[in-house]
Design an enzyme around this catalytic site. Structure first.
Site, short mmCIF file in Angstrom:
data_model
loop_
_atom_site.label_atom_id
_atom_site.label_comp_id
_atom_site.label_asym_id
_atom_site.label_seq_id
_atom_site.Cartn_x
_atom_site.Cartn_y
_atom_site.Cartn_z
N GLY A 119 3.59 1.24 -4.10
CA GLY A 119 3.01 0.46 -5.19
C GLY A 119 2.79 -0.99 -4.81
N CYS A 120 3.76 -1.58 -4.13
CA CYS A 120 3.65 -2.99 -3.73
C CYS A 120 2.54 -3.18 -2.70
CB CYS A 120 4.98 -3.46 -3.16
SG CYS A 120 6.34 -3.35 -4.35
N THR A 121 2.36 -2.21 -1.84
CA THR A 121 1.29 -2.29 -0.84
C THR A 121 -0.08 -2.26 -1.51
OG1 THR A 121 2.68 -1.23 0.83
CG2 THR A 121 0.30 -1.20 1.21
#
Length: 229
Positions: A119-121
């Site tokens: 998700g952060c990527t």
């Protein structure tokens, strides 16, 4: 009066002392027995219910106070219309970044839980994709997490990220911006980074706050909000 009638008179039920005694004996249990039977269980059950009810109420209060005392985003005091909290932290490349560096321009701060996770990527790639559009809207973009600088730089290089990445290992900025608090996963509760985005206006005040961010389409929504300021 004849002797025959005198002998019969004691057997009469109306004036007989024997009859009176029998009447008293039968009445006494009638008064006492019903009075004792219902009172004992009624008192006992009422006390039991009262104790059970008070126990449930106490448990509810304890749970509420525990939840209220947990360090959550609401405890930070950050709200739209308030001055953005100042910060000074290292970024990828070894330089320091402060809020004062962006005085007079709009600033997006997106807080993400951990570098190089799915998700952060996606979120970091989306903000990178829109970096030129944010610049055209007079808006700078910074990514913030608790990862050390080496992890941030590895994250940047692996995915070709074009936005500065700040390292807040002590969680001071995360707490000030309401991005550090209680989380739960797989039935376990713990403290961690809450995916949050804050848009600061050119006047230094918080213009918008997005909490519990869903990554898909989020960067585009933030860009529209920045353009509207």
């Amino acid at each position: 009066m004849s002797k025959k009638s005198q002998k019969k008179s004691p057997k009469s039920p109306s004036g007989s002392p024997t009859a009176k005694k029998k009447t008293l004996k039968t009445r006494a249990p009638t008064r006492t027995t019903p009075a004792k039977t219902p009172r004992a269980p009624a008192s006992k059950s009422t006390g039991t219910l009262a104790k059970a009810g008070s126990h449930r109420a106490a448990s509810k209060q304890l749970n509420s106070s525990k939840s209220a005392s947990s360090p959550t985003a609401a405890k930070s005091g950050l709200a739209e219309g308030r001055k953005a909290p100042a910060f000074r932290l290292p970024r990828d490349g070894g330089k320091e970044v402060t809020l004062a560096d962006y005085a007079g321009q709009k600033l997006v701060l997106f807080f993400y839980p951990r570098a190089d996770t799915p998700g952060c990527t996606r979120e970091a790639i989306d903000f990178t994709r829109l970096a030129s559009a944010f610049a055209a809207a007079g808006t700078a973009v910074l990514g913030v997490s608790a990862d050390p600088l080496k992890a941030q730089e590895k994250f940047r290089d692996k995915h070709g990220l074009g936005v500065p990445l700040i390292s807040d290992e002590q969680h001071k900025m995360l707490e000030a911006y309401g991005a550090w608090g209680e989380k739960s996963m797989y039935g376990k509760t713990f403290l961690g980074i809450l995916r949050t985005t804050v848009l600061v206006g050119a006047d230094g005040e918080v213009a918008r706050i997005w909490r519990n961010v869903r990554v898909d389409g989020h960067a585009d929504a933030v860009l529209e909000a920045a353009r509207s300021l």
